[in-house]
Design a protein around this motif. Structure first.
Motif, PDB file in Angstrom:
ATOM      1  N   ARG A   1      17.426  50.896   3.850  1.00  0.00           N
ATOM      2  CA  ARG A   1      16.936  51.964   4.711  1.00  0.00           C
ATOM      3  C   ARG A   1      17.525  51.829   6.099  1.00  0.00           C
ATOM      4  O   ARG A   1      17.777  50.721   6.575  1.00  0.00           O
ATOM      5  CB  ARG A   1      15.407  51.925   4.784  1.00  0.00           C
ATOM      6  CG  ARG A   1      14.752  52.343   3.480  1.00  0.00           C
ATOM      7  CD  ARG A   1      13.269  52.198   3.531  1.00  0.00           C
ATOM      8  NE  ARG A   1      12.883  50.775   3.571  1.00  0.00           N
ATOM      9  CZ  ARG A   1      11.627  50.363   3.655  1.00  0.00           C
ATOM     10  NH1 ARG A   1      10.650  51.228   3.714  1.00  0.00           N
ATOM     11  NH2 ARG A   1      11.359  49.067   3.676  1.00  0.00           N
ATOM     12  N   ARG A   2      17.721  52.949   6.759  1.00  0.00           N
ATOM     13  CA  ARG A   2      18.275  52.957   8.108  1.00  0.00           C
ATOM     14  C   ARG A   2      17.301  52.274   9.066  1.00  0.00           C
ATOM     15  O   ARG A   2      16.140  52.649   9.171  1.00  0.00           O
ATOM     16  CB  ARG A   2      18.507  54.417   8.535  1.00  0.00           C
ATOM     17  CG  ARG A   2      19.189  54.596   9.868  1.00  0.00           C
ATOM     18  CD  ARG A   2      19.815  55.999   9.931  1.00  0.00           C
ATOM     19  NE  ARG A   2      18.929  56.999   9.389  1.00  0.00           N
ATOM     20  CZ  ARG A   2      18.021  57.637  10.119  1.00  0.00           C
ATOM     21  NH1 ARG A   2      17.866  57.352  11.382  1.00  0.00           N
ATOM     22  NH2 ARG A   2      17.267  58.569   9.567  1.00  0.00           N
ATOM     23  N   PRO A   3      17.720  51.249   9.812  1.00  0.00           N
ATOM     24  CA  PRO A   3      16.788  50.468  10.612  1.00  0.00           C
ATOM     25  C   PRO A   3      16.241  51.190  11.829  1.00  0.00           C
ATOM     26  O   PRO A   3      15.157  50.891  12.284  1.00  0.00           O
ATOM     27  CB  PRO A   3      17.614  49.241  11.023  1.00  0.00           C
ATOM     28  CG  PRO A   3      19.033  49.699  10.961  1.00  0.00           C
ATOM     29  CD  PRO A   3      19.084  50.698   9.846  1.00  0.00           C
ATOM     30  N   THR A   4      16.964  52.121  12.366  1.00  0.00           N
ATOM     31  CA  THR A   4      16.495  52.810  13.570  1.00  0.00           C
ATOM     32  C   THR A   4      16.738  54.300  13.434  1.00  0.00           C
ATOM     33  O   THR A   4      17.619  54.751  12.701  1.00  0.00           O
ATOM     34  CB  THR A   4      17.232  52.311  14.830  1.00  0.00           C
ATOM     35  OG1 THR A   4      18.635  52.469  14.639  1.00  0.00           O
ATOM     36  CG2 THR A   4      16.911  50.834  15.087  1.00  0.00           C
ATOM     37  N   ALA A   5      15.944  55.074  14.166  1.00  0.00           N
ATOM     38  CA  ALA A   5      16.123  56.522  14.166  1.00  0.00           C
ATOM     39  C   ALA A   5      17.283  56.903  15.066  1.00  0.00           C
ATOM     40  O   ALA A   5      17.604  56.213  16.032  1.00  0.00           O
ATOM     41  CB  ALA A   5      14.849  57.198  14.640  1.00  0.00           C
ATOM     42  N   THR A   6      17.922  58.022  14.762  1.00  0.00           N
ATOM     43  CA  THR A   6      19.011  58.497  15.597  1.00  0.00           C
ATOM     44  C   THR A   6      18.464  59.260  16.793  1.00  0.00           C
ATOM     45  O   THR A   6      17.275  59.579  16.867  1.00  0.00           O
ATOM     46  CB  THR A   6      19.940  59.422  14.789  1.00  0.00           C
ATOM     47  OG1 THR A   6      19.199  60.598  14.426  1.00  0.00           O
ATOM     48  CG2 THR A   6      20.439  58.731  13.531  1.00  0.00           C
ATOM     49  N   PHE A   7      19.349  59.582  17.737  1.00  0.00           N
ATOM     50  CA  PHE A   7      18.965  60.354  18.920  1.00  0.00           C
ATOM     51  C   PHE A   7      18.388  61.697  18.516  1.00  0.00           C
ATOM     52  O   PHE A   7      17.383  62.156  19.077  1.00  0.00           O
ATOM     53  CB  PHE A   7      20.193  60.541  19.813  1.00  0.00           C
ATOM     54  CG  PHE A   7      19.950  61.408  21.015  1.00  0.00           C
ATOM     55  CD1 PHE A   7      19.352  60.888  22.146  1.00  0.00           C
ATOM     56  CD2 PHE A   7      20.311  62.751  21.006  1.00  0.00           C
ATOM     57  CE1 PHE A   7      19.116  61.694  23.253  1.00  0.00           C
ATOM     58  CE2 PHE A   7      20.085  63.550  22.105  1.00  0.00           C
ATOM     59  CZ  PHE A   7      19.492  63.015  23.238  1.00  0.00           C
ATOM     60  N   VAL A   8      18.988  62.320  17.511  1.00  0.00           N
ATOM     61  CA  VAL A   8      18.503  63.628  17.051  1.00  0.00           C
ATOM     62  C   VAL A   8      17.098  63.512  16.475  1.00  0.00           C
ATOM     63  O   VAL A   8      16.241  64.370  16.689  1.00  0.00           O
ATOM     64  CB  VAL A   8      19.475  64.222  16.017  1.00  0.00           C
ATOM     65  CG1 VAL A   8      18.892  65.477  15.380  1.00  0.00           C
ATOM     66  CG2 VAL A   8      20.810  64.548  16.667  1.00  0.00           C
ATOM     67  N   ASP A   9      16.832  62.423  15.736  1.00  0.00           N
ATOM     68  CA  ASP A   9      15.501  62.226  15.163  1.00  0.00           C
ATOM     69  C   ASP A   9      14.438  62.104  16.252  1.00  0.00           C
ATOM     70  O   ASP A   9      13.321  62.592  16.108  1.00  0.00           O
ATOM     71  CB  ASP A   9      15.471  60.971  14.290  1.00  0.00           C
ATOM     72  CG  ASP A   9      16.313  61.124  13.042  1.00  0.00           C
ATOM     73  OD1 ASP A   9      16.437  62.268  12.564  1.00  0.00           O
ATOM     74  OD2 ASP A   9      16.844  60.119  12.548  1.00  0.00           O
ATOM     75  N   VAL A  10      14.788  61.420  17.343  1.00  0.00           N
ATOM     76  CA  VAL A  10      13.821  61.187  18.416  1.00  0.00           C
ATOM     77  C   VAL A  10      13.591  62.454  19.226  1.00  0.00           C
ATOM     78  O   VAL A  10      12.451  62.871  19.461  1.00  0.00           O
ATOM     79  CB  VAL A  10      14.302  60.037  19.328  1.00  0.00           C
ATOM     80  CG1 VAL A  10      13.364  59.887  20.528  1.00  0.00           C
ATOM     81  CG2 VAL A  10      14.360  58.732  18.545  1.00  0.00           C
ATOM     82  N   ILE A  11      14.669  63.110  19.671  1.00  0.00           N
ATOM     83  CA  ILE A  11      14.545  64.300  20.512  1.00  0.00           C
ATOM     84  C   ILE A  11      14.041  65.490  19.701  1.00  0.00           C
ATOM     85  O   ILE A  11      13.196  66.255  20.167  1.00  0.00           O
ATOM     86  CB  ILE A  11      15.901  64.639  21.165  1.00  0.00           C
ATOM     87  CG1 ILE A  11      16.348  63.486  22.062  1.00  0.00           C
ATOM     88  CG2 ILE A  11      15.787  65.925  21.989  1.00  0.00           C
ATOM     89  CD1 ILE A  11      15.389  63.165  23.193  1.00  0.00           C
ATOM     90  N   GLY A  12      14.529  65.647  18.471  1.00  0.00           N
ATOM     91  CA  GLY A  12      14.150  66.795  17.663  1.00  0.00           C
ATOM     92  C   GLY A  12      12.899  66.562  16.851  1.00  0.00           C
ATOM     93  O   GLY A  12      12.815  66.975  15.692  1.00  0.00           O
ATOM     94  N   ASN A  13      11.911  65.934  17.447  1.00  0.00           N
ATOM     95  CA  ASN A  13      10.673  65.618  16.745  1.00  0.00           C
ATOM     96  C   ASN A  13       9.671  66.755  16.939  1.00  0.00           C
ATOM     97  O   ASN A  13       9.324  67.105  18.071  1.00  0.00           O
ATOM     98  CB  ASN A  13      10.101  64.300  17.272  1.00  0.00           C
ATOM     99  CG  ASN A  13       8.903  63.824  16.479  1.00  0.00           C
ATOM    100  OD1 ASN A  13       7.794  64.315  16.686  1.00  0.00           O
ATOM    101  ND2 ASN A  13       9.116  62.889  15.581  1.00  0.00           N
ATOM    102  N   GLY A  14       9.195  67.334  15.841  1.00  0.00           N
ATOM    103  CA  GLY A  14       8.289  68.470  15.933  1.00  0.00           C
ATOM    104  C   GLY A  14       6.953  68.114  16.552  1.00  0.00           C
ATOM    105  O   GLY A  14       6.389  68.907  17.324  1.00  0.00           O
ATOM    106  N   LYS A  15       6.438  66.945  16.231  1.00  0.00           N
ATOM    107  CA  LYS A  15       5.142  66.540  16.792  1.00  0.00           C
ATOM    108  C   LYS A  15       5.243  66.352  18.303  1.00  0.00           C
ATOM    109  O   LYS A  15       4.322  66.724  19.052  1.00  0.00           O
ATOM    110  CB  LYS A  15       4.661  65.255  16.121  1.00  0.00           C
ATOM    111  CG  LYS A  15       4.341  65.406  14.639  1.00  0.00           C
ATOM    112  CD  LYS A  15       3.841  64.099  14.051  1.00  0.00           C
ATOM    113  CE  LYS A  15       3.522  64.261  12.565  1.00  0.00           C
ATOM    114  NZ  LYS A  15       4.719  64.523  11.758  1.00  0.00           N
TER     115      LYS A  15
END
Length: 247
Positions: A12-26
């Motif tokens: 599994r990918r160990p860390t989230a990408t920049f897009v995952d962090v910024i583009g978070n719906g919550k």
């Protein structure tokens, strides 16, 4: 050879990408809620300082330090939510290239400029900051409803219901935008009969706040759609699992 496709539960990918962090719906929904609550507090707590019916919301920066902080925070929160929604839609497969991407970028830029450059306290524009604020405010009030129509068209394949909601809200925003422009007629064309009528019933502040609320709703719909697809933060694989795979 073992790989992610063979053992997805281990590699599994160990860390989230920049897009995952910024583009978070919550995160977008939380900042939209913070922006809406801040604006409601300003409306009800500072009625004596700023008339919510006839006075632009930008003048909250002159209603005291707390009011200025609340207003600036509400505007920056709106800008962050806009960036989160634009990034999150791309992350879930809604393509925003072309007109919607350009319009959303212009709107986010306008929101940031409104927060950074306060307006002048009077009706006349007397400073560079005031000019930047007034021009950017036109973008804040006018661009997102139009952008929403484009975004709704791109959202159809992902969620027809969400696309319809964004379209309806965007049309309502366009109507309010026209109302906001019409409410400025007493300043731009005071000799017109319509302008003289509107001068007797100043409601430009109310229209502006209603449009602000509609814009929050326009962003909230895709933010909720993105939030439903948000996955938990990926965790690194345990060494015992890796050893089992290698064996």
């Amino acid at each position: 050879m073992a790989n992610y496709a063979t053992y997805p539960e281990v590699y599994r990918r160990p860390t989230a990408t920049f897009v995952d962090v910024i583009g978070n719906g919550k995160a977008a929904l939380l900042t939209l809620a913070a922006s809406a609550i801040s604006m409601l507090v300003l409306i009800f707590a500072y009625t004596e300082e700023v008339n919510p019916f006839a006075t632009p919301a930008s003048l909250y920066v002159y209603a005291g330090a707390k009011a200025a902080t609340l207003f600036t925070g509400a505007v920056f929160a709106l800008a962050f939510a806009g960036a989160a929604v634009a990034t999150g839609l791309g992350r879930i497969g809604v393509r925003l290239r072309g007109a919607p991407a350009t319009l959303l970028s212009a709107w986010i830029t306008s929101v940031v400029l409104v927060a950074l450059f306060p307006t002048d306290p009077g009706a006349a524009v007397t400073s560079t900051s005031g000019w930047i604020h007034r021009v950017a405010a036109v973008g804040v009030l006018g661009i997102l409803p139009i952008a929403g129509l484009y975004v709704a068209a791109r959202m159809r394949t992902s969620s027809a219901r969400a696309a319809t909601a964004v379209r309806v809200l965007s049309v309502a925003g366009c109507v309010l935008m026209i109302g906001c422009l019409a409410s400025r007629l007493p300043d731009m064309a005071p000799s017109w009969s319509v302008a003289q009528f509107l001068q007797q019933y100043p409601i430009d502040g109310l229209l502006q706040r209603m449009l602000f609320g509609v814009e929050i709703a326009i962003l909230a719909v895709p933010a909720a759609m993105i939030a439903r697809t948000d996955a938990p933060m990926p965790q690194p694989a345990r060494s015992a699992d890796l050893q089992a795979v290698r064996a």
